[in-house]
Scaffold this motif. Structure first.
Motif, short mmCIF file in Angstrom:
data_model
loop_
_atom_site.label_atom_id
_atom_site.label_comp_id
_atom_site.label_asym_id
_atom_site.label_seq_id
_atom_site.Cartn_x
_atom_site.Cartn_y
_atom_site.Cartn_z
N TYR A 9 -0.27 -0.78 6.57
CA TYR A 9 0.84 -0.03 7.16
C TYR A 9 1.99 0.12 6.18
N ALA A 10 2.64 1.28 6.24
CA ALA A 10 3.96 1.46 5.64
C ALA A 10 4.89 1.61 6.85
N ASP B 291 0.84 -1.20 0.00
CA ASP B 291 0.00 0.00 0.00
C ASP B 291 0.88 1.26 0.00
N GLY B 292 2.03 1.17 0.68
CA GLY B 292 2.93 2.33 0.73
C GLY B 292 3.47 2.69 -0.64
N GLU C 51 -0.62 -5.45 -2.23
CA GLU C 51 -0.77 -6.18 -0.96
C GLU C 51 -0.98 -5.12 0.13
N ASN D 36 -1.54 -4.16 3.47
CA ASN D 36 -1.52 -4.63 4.86
C ASN D 36 -1.72 -3.47 5.84
MG LIG Z 1 2.06 -2.01 3.67
#
Ligand SMILES: [Mg+2]
Ligand SMILES: Cc1ncc(C[n+]2csc(CCOP(=O)(O)OP(=O)(O)O)c2C)c(N)n1
Length: 326
Positions: A183-184, A152-153, A179, A181
């Motif tokens: 969080y970065a 996602d980051g 993907e 998740n």
């Molecule tokens: Mg992530």
């Protein structure tokens, strides 16, 4: 016109194969985490425990000649595409027998024998490289597809938007796999995005999007199989899949990090309950599942032994592979 969806273009669903792949990745990474404190593994490790089903669902729909482009959190994509566990383990140990001669480590897996493009630690940078590969395939009129994985980051990098535009314009045979998740590293999405409507954003580039919430590898497989069949028929441009998932361990390293203050253990609970390794495993006859598990344990022990008994590279290896052709 694109090919119709038939058994000839979409391999038959083989639950045992899917389970084997899920379980192999889970156990391989658990083994990496177990060994890690010994300092025998010389490379930082970004584990994908909890996220395995995405790579497995995608790769199960691909053919050997198709290409995947993993990230630094790439053990799952590498193994799901058929990369050798022994050679991966040796790479993590920094041994000369590793996939990158022991010089790349966990974040730089590469295995062109299985069409696994080289991964990179620099977020987002592998996306345009994967596109370049897809452009070359399209120009050569080869009926092969490229699946590119990213977090996602990585969608915050400018090159992500440029790549969406270029792939849509050129109708490249690319499966974009996000993907997500949440969080970065330690920063959650609400502190990074004004809205969570990622698929809507991507759709404005003219790319069909799919959103899969539960990491079900069969749903992911279905989307990729349909898209790949269209692409092989010369009739399909890129497709984008956002797969929501959850990283069970810390960002980098072998441990849990629910005491680090940026997320709560309670957030993990629904993902444990929805563990795809278990869900798919329960669909197999118990005897068949036990046989797969036992074979994986043997394979793991062999891989660890291979890594431990392999030599380190010679000093001269420092001066090779520095420039192309050398
Ligand atoms: Mg992530
Ligand atoms: C260009 C760049 N910026 C920042 C970093 C530092 N960094 C490493 S991993 C990471 C988080 C990436 O998050 P995401 O894309 O969601 O992938 P995840 O680690 O969650 O799988 C960051 C910011 C980097 N490696 N490269």
């Amino acid at each position: 016109m694109g090919l119709e969806r038939t058994e000839a273009v979409v391999p038959i669903i083989d639950l045992a194969r899917i389970y084997r792949s899920l379980r192999l990745i889970r156990r391989a990474e658990e083994e990496v985490a177990r060994i890690y404190p010994s300092d025998k593994i010389k490379s930082p490790v970004h584990l994908s425990i909890g996220q395995e089903a995405i790579a497995v669902g995608v790769c199960d729909a691909l053919r050997p000649e198709d290409v995947v482009s993993p990230t630094y959190r790439g053990h799952a994509a590498y193994l799901a595409k058929g990369g050798s566990l022994k050679l991966m383990m040796a790479e993590l140990y920094g041994k000369v027998t590793g996939v990158a001669g022991g010089k790349g480590g966990s974040m730089h897996l590469i295995e062109m024998g299985h069409n696994v493009l080289g991964a990179s630690a620099v977020v987002g940078t592998t996306i345009p490289v994967a596109l370049g590969y897809a452009l070359a395939l399209k120009r050569a009129r080869e009926p092969r597809v490229v699946a590119v994985f990213f977090g996602d980051g990585a969608t915050e990098e400018g090159v992500f938007s440029e790549s969406l535009n270029f792939a849509a314009l050129q109708k490249l045979p690319v499966v974009f796999v996000c993907e997500n998740n949440f969080y970065a590293i330690h920063t959650p999405i609400p502190k990074r995005w004004a809205t969570q409507r990622l698929c809507e954003r991507v759709a404005t580039y003219g790319i069909p999007t799919h959103h899969i919430d539960d990491g079900d590898p069969l749903k992911i497989r279905d989307v990729v199989a349909d898209a790949a069949a269209r692409m092989r028929g010369g009739d399909g441009g890129p497709v984008f899949i956002e797969c929501r998932t959850y990283r069970w361990r810390e960002h980098v390293g072998p441990n849990e990090d629910f005491d680090a203050g940026y997320r709560r253990r309670a957030d993990l609970e629904p993902w444990l309950a929805g563990d795809q390794v278990e869900i798919i495993g329960r669909r197999l006859p118990p005897g068949e599942r036990a046989a797969i598990d036992a074979a994986i344990e043997r394979e793991l022990a062999e891989a660890v032994d291979f890594a431990e008994t392999s030599p380190f590279p010679q000093r001269e290896a420092l001066y090779t592979h520095v420039y192309a052709g050398k």
